[in-house]
Design an enzyme around this catalytic site. Structure first.
Site, short mmCIF file in Angstrom:
data_model
loop_
_atom_site.label_atom_id
_atom_site.label_comp_id
_atom_site.label_asym_id
_atom_site.label_seq_id
_atom_site.Cartn_x
_atom_site.Cartn_y
_atom_site.Cartn_z
N GLU A 92 33.32 -9.93 -63.77
CA GLU A 92 33.41 -9.03 -64.94
C GLU A 92 32.85 -7.65 -64.57
O GLU A 92 33.39 -6.61 -64.97
CB GLU A 92 32.63 -9.60 -66.13
CG GLU A 92 33.26 -10.85 -66.75
CD GLU A 92 32.98 -12.12 -65.96
OE1 GLU A 92 32.21 -12.07 -64.97
OE2 GLU A 92 33.55 -13.17 -66.31
N GLU A 118 27.41 -6.40 -48.56
CA GLU A 118 27.57 -7.77 -49.05
C GLU A 118 29.02 -8.02 -49.47
O GLU A 118 29.55 -9.11 -49.30
CB GLU A 118 26.61 -8.02 -50.22
CG GLU A 118 26.67 -9.46 -50.74
CD GLU A 118 25.60 -9.77 -51.80
OE1 GLU A 118 24.74 -8.91 -52.06
OE2 GLU A 118 25.64 -10.88 -52.33
C1 LIG Z 1 25.95 -19.79 -55.30
C2 LIG Z 1 25.19 -18.53 -55.56
C3 LIG Z 1 24.44 -17.98 -54.53
C4 LIG Z 1 23.66 -16.84 -54.77
N1 LIG Z 1 22.87 -16.36 -53.75
C5 LIG Z 1 22.00 -15.36 -54.02
C6 LIG Z 1 21.05 -14.96 -53.04
O1 LIG Z 1 20.99 -15.50 -51.92
N2 LIG Z 1 20.16 -14.00 -53.35
C7 LIG Z 1 20.18 -13.37 -54.57
O2 LIG Z 1 19.36 -12.49 -54.78
N3 LIG Z 1 21.08 -13.72 -55.51
C8 LIG Z 1 21.98 -14.70 -55.27
N4 LIG Z 1 22.88 -15.10 -56.25
C9 LIG Z 1 22.80 -14.49 -57.56
C10 LIG Z 1 23.99 -13.66 -57.97
O3 LIG Z 1 23.97 -12.41 -57.35
C11 LIG Z 1 23.95 -13.56 -59.50
O4 LIG Z 1 24.23 -14.85 -60.01
C12 LIG Z 1 24.95 -12.57 -60.05
O5 LIG Z 1 24.56 -11.26 -59.76
C13 LIG Z 1 25.09 -12.72 -61.59
O6 LIG Z 1 23.85 -12.66 -62.21
P1 LIG Z 1 23.38 -13.81 -63.23
O7 LIG Z 1 23.63 -15.13 -62.61
O8 LIG Z 1 22.00 -13.48 -63.64
O9 LIG Z 1 24.35 -13.69 -64.46
P2 LIG Z 1 24.25 -12.63 -65.66
O10 LIG Z 1 24.04 -11.27 -65.13
O11 LIG Z 1 23.31 -13.16 -66.69
O12 LIG Z 1 25.73 -12.70 -66.22
C14 LIG Z 1 26.20 -13.81 -67.02
C15 LIG Z 1 27.64 -13.51 -67.41
O13 LIG Z 1 27.68 -12.33 -68.20
C16 LIG Z 1 28.56 -11.36 -67.61
N5 LIG Z 1 28.00 -10.00 -67.76
C17 LIG Z 1 26.73 -9.62 -67.51
N6 LIG Z 1 26.62 -8.28 -67.71
C18 LIG Z 1 27.85 -7.83 -68.06
C19 LIG Z 1 28.40 -6.55 -68.38
N7 LIG Z 1 27.64 -5.44 -68.36
N8 LIG Z 1 29.71 -6.47 -68.68
C20 LIG Z 1 30.50 -7.57 -68.70
N9 LIG Z 1 30.04 -8.82 -68.41
C21 LIG Z 1 28.74 -8.95 -68.10
C22 LIG Z 1 28.62 -11.73 -66.13
O14 LIG Z 1 29.79 -11.29 -65.52
C23 LIG Z 1 28.55 -13.25 -66.18
O15 LIG Z 1 29.82 -13.79 -66.44
C24 LIG Z 1 23.69 -16.21 -56.04
C25 LIG Z 1 24.47 -16.75 -57.06
C26 LIG Z 1 25.21 -17.89 -56.84
C27 LIG Z 1 26.03 -18.48 -57.97
#
Ligand SMILES: Cc1cc2nc3c(=O)[nH]c(=O)nc-3n(C[C@H](O)[C@H](O)[C@H](O)COP(=O)(O)OP(=O)(O)OC[C@H]3O[C@@H](n4cnc5c(N)ncnc54)[C@H](O)[C@@H]3O)c2cc1C
Length: 397
Positions: A384, A244
Site C-alpha cells: 500500500e 533493500e
Molecule cells: C517476514 C518479514 C520479515 C521482516 N524482516 C524485518 C527485518 O529483518 N527487520 C526489520 O526491521 N523489519 C522487518 N520486517 C518488518 C517490515 O518492514 C514491516 O512489517 C513493514 O514495514 C510494515 O510495517 P508493520 O508490519 O508495522 O505494518 P503497519 O505499518 O502497521 O501496516 C499495517 C497495514 O496498514 C497499511 N498502512 C500503514 N500505513 C499506511 C498508509 N499511510 N497508507 C496506506 N496503508 C497504510 C500497510 O500497508 C499494512 O497493510 C519484516 C516483516 C516481515 C513480514
C-alpha cells in the site's frame, strides 16, 4: 527501451551457469528446489563458496573488493542463481549495512567491518521495525542515551529476520526525543553478544523460525559504533532502504515458480485430462505468465536505464508491488493445483532431513510456501505504501 544482451554479457551468463553447475553443493540445491527451510550452515557454506569466487558482494565496487559488476551483470547473476536453485544471499550485511558503511562510515569502520562482511565473518540483522513503528518507521521509540563514551540502549525491535543466527545488529535508535521525529534518530552497530540483548522467536504460519523479537535492556554500545553524526540516522536509514528494494521483484524466483506450476499442472489429472487443459485454470496460468513477461520487460527497461547512468526511482516500487503480487498468485495456483495433497504439513521434512517420495516432496512445501509468500507484500515497505509512492511520483496524484 528494450535490452538486448551483448556477446560479453552472454559469455558472462555462460560463465555464471558453469560456476553454479560446478560449485553449488547438491544437497543445498535440493533443499532450495524442494522448498525446505535452510539451516544457518547451508547459508554459510554457500556464501563461503561465493566469497572464495569473489562473487559474494555482487553490488560492491572493486575498490572495496567487489566484482565491480554493473546492473546487467547483477541481473544475469540473480537470474542464473534462481534457475540453479541457489540460496538467496542473506542481504543484511552485504547488500544493506555495507553500502551504508561505505557511504557514511568512518575509515576505521570501513576497514573493520567491510572485510569481515566480504569474508562472511559477521552475520548481520536489521533492527528497524518496532511494535509501533513499521510503515511509520520514523515513529520508532528505542531510546539511546549518550553517557560518556557509550550509548545506553533500551527498547524493542521486531520481525528481525534470522536474528537468531546474527552476531551483529544495525539498529535505528532515538537519541533526541525532543527533536522532530526524523531528526532525533541515530544509526548504531550493536554486538548481539552484549549483555541485555534477548532474542525471542516468532514462528510464522508456515511453521518456520525466520523472524524474531529483539529486546534491548540497558545495552551499552560504544559511541564509536555510531555511523554518521548523531541525529543523522534517518539519512542512513533511507539510503539503506533504496538498496533493500533493489531486486525485490524476485523475477528469477517467479520464473522458477511458473515452470514448476506448469510442470505440475500438466501432470496432475482432472477428469481424465491434464489440469492445465482445464480452461478456468489455464486462464489463470496464462494471465500469470503474461504478467511475468510484462514485468520482465519493465525490469529490463529499468536495468537498461541504470546501465545508461539513470538511477531507479519509483520504478522499484512498481516492480516490488507487481513482483510480490505475481509470486503470491503463483504460490496460490500451485496450492490449488495440488488440491488436498497440499494440505499435509510435514515439519520433519521442511526443517530436517526426513525423506519423502517424490510425489509427497512436491506437495510437502506447497502450503508452507503459500503461507510464507504472504510476507512479500509486507516487508521491504508494504505494498500500500509502495502504491502511494507510485501515485505521487509517477502519476503525480
Ligand atoms: C517476514 C518479514 C520479515 C521482516 N524482516 C524485518 C527485518 O529483518 N527487520 C526489520 O526491521 N523489519 C522487518 N520486517 C518488518 C517490515 O518492514 C514491516 O512489517 C513493514 O514495514 C510494515 O510495517 P508493520 O508490519 O508495522 O505494518 P503497519 O505499518 O502497521 O501496516 C499495517 C497495514 O496498514 C497499511 N498502512 C500503514 N500505513 C499506511 C498508509 N499511510 N497508507 C496506506 N496503508 C497504510 C500497510 O500497508 C499494512 O497493510 C519484516 C516483516 C516481515 C513480514
Amino acid at each position: 527501451m528494450n535490452l538486448t544482451f551483448s556477446h560479453e554479457e552472454q559469455a558472462f551468463r555462460a560463465q555464471v551457469r558453469r560456476f553454479l553447475a560446478d560449485a553449488l553443493p547438491g544437497d543445498i540445491r535440493k533443499r532450495v528446489r524442494l522448498g525446505r527451510h535452510l539451516r544457518a550452515d547451508d547459508h554459510l557454506r554457500w556464501q563461503n563458496i561465493l566469497s572464495a569466487q569473489g562473487w559474494l558482494a555482487a553490488n560492491w565496487p572493486t575498490e572495496h573488493g567487489g566484482p565491480g559488476w554493473g546492473p546487467v551483470e547483477r541481473h544475469i547473476f540473480d537470474e542464473e542463481c534462481a534457475a540453479a536453485h541457489a540460496p538467496t544471499v542473506v542481504p543484511f550485511g552485504v547488500n544493506m549495512v555495507a553500502p551504508v558503511i561505505m557511504k557514511f562510515g568512518s575509515p576505521e569502520q570501513q576497514q573493520h567491518y567491510l572485510p569481515r562482511i566480504l569474508n562472511n565473518q559477521d552475520w548481520w540483522c536489521q533492527g528497524y521495525s518496532e511494535p509501533g513503528a513499521g510503515s511509520d518507521l520514523a515513529g520508532l521509540n528505542t531510546r539511546a542515551v549518550h553517557e560518556g563514551d557509550h550509548y545506553i540502549v533500551n527498547g524493542q525491535k521486531t520481525w528481525t529476520t534470522l536474528g537468531q543466527h546474527a552476531n551483529m545488529l544495525f539498529c535505528l535508535v532515538r537519541t533526541n526525543p525532543d527533536a522532530k521525529k526524523q531528526a532525533g534518530i541515530s544509526f548504531l552497530l550493536i554486538d548481539m553478544q552484549s549483555p541485555g540483548i534477548t532474542v525471542r522467536p516468532i514462528i510464522t504460519l508456515d511453521g518456520a523460525h525466520e523472524v524474531n523479537e529483539v529486546f534491548l535492556d540497558n545495552v551499552r554500545v560504544p559511541v564509536e559504533n555510531r555511523v554518521g553524526e548523531e541525529g543523522q540516522g534517518w539519512t542512513c536509514a533511507k539510503f539503506l532502504l533504496t538498496h533493500e528494494r533493489t531486486g525485490i521483484a524476485g523475477l528469477g524466483h517467479a520464473k522458477q515458480a511458473l515452470l514448476h506450476l506448469k510442470s505440475l499442472a500438466s501432470r496432475i489429472e482432472h477428469r481424465g485430462k491434464p489440469l492445465l487443459a482445464l480452461p478456468s485454470f489455464r486462464l489463470r496460468v496464462v494471465k500469470a505468465e503474461l504478467e511475468l513477461m510484462a514485468l520482465e520487460v519493465t525490469n529490463l527497461r529499468v536495468i537498461a536505464a541504470a546501465r545508461d547512468g539513470g538511477a531507479p526511482g519509483a520504478e522499484s516500487s512498481l516492480l516490488k508491488v507487481r513482483g510480490s503480487e505475481l509470486r503470491q498468485e503463483l504460490s496460490e495456483l500451485t496450492r490449488r493445483a495440488l488440491g488436498p495433497a497440499a494440505l499435509p504439513f510435514f515439519p520433519d521434512f521442511l526443517h530436517g532431513d526426513a525423506s519423502l517420495d517424490d510425489v509427497h516432496a512436491q506437495s510437502a512445501s506447497a502450503s508452507a510456501q503459500y503461507f510464507n509468500r504472504r510476507k512479500l507484500s509486507i516487508y521491504g515497505g508494504a505494498n500500500e505504501i509502495q502504491k502511494s509512492i507510485v501515485a505521487k511520483t509517477i502519476l503525480e496524484m
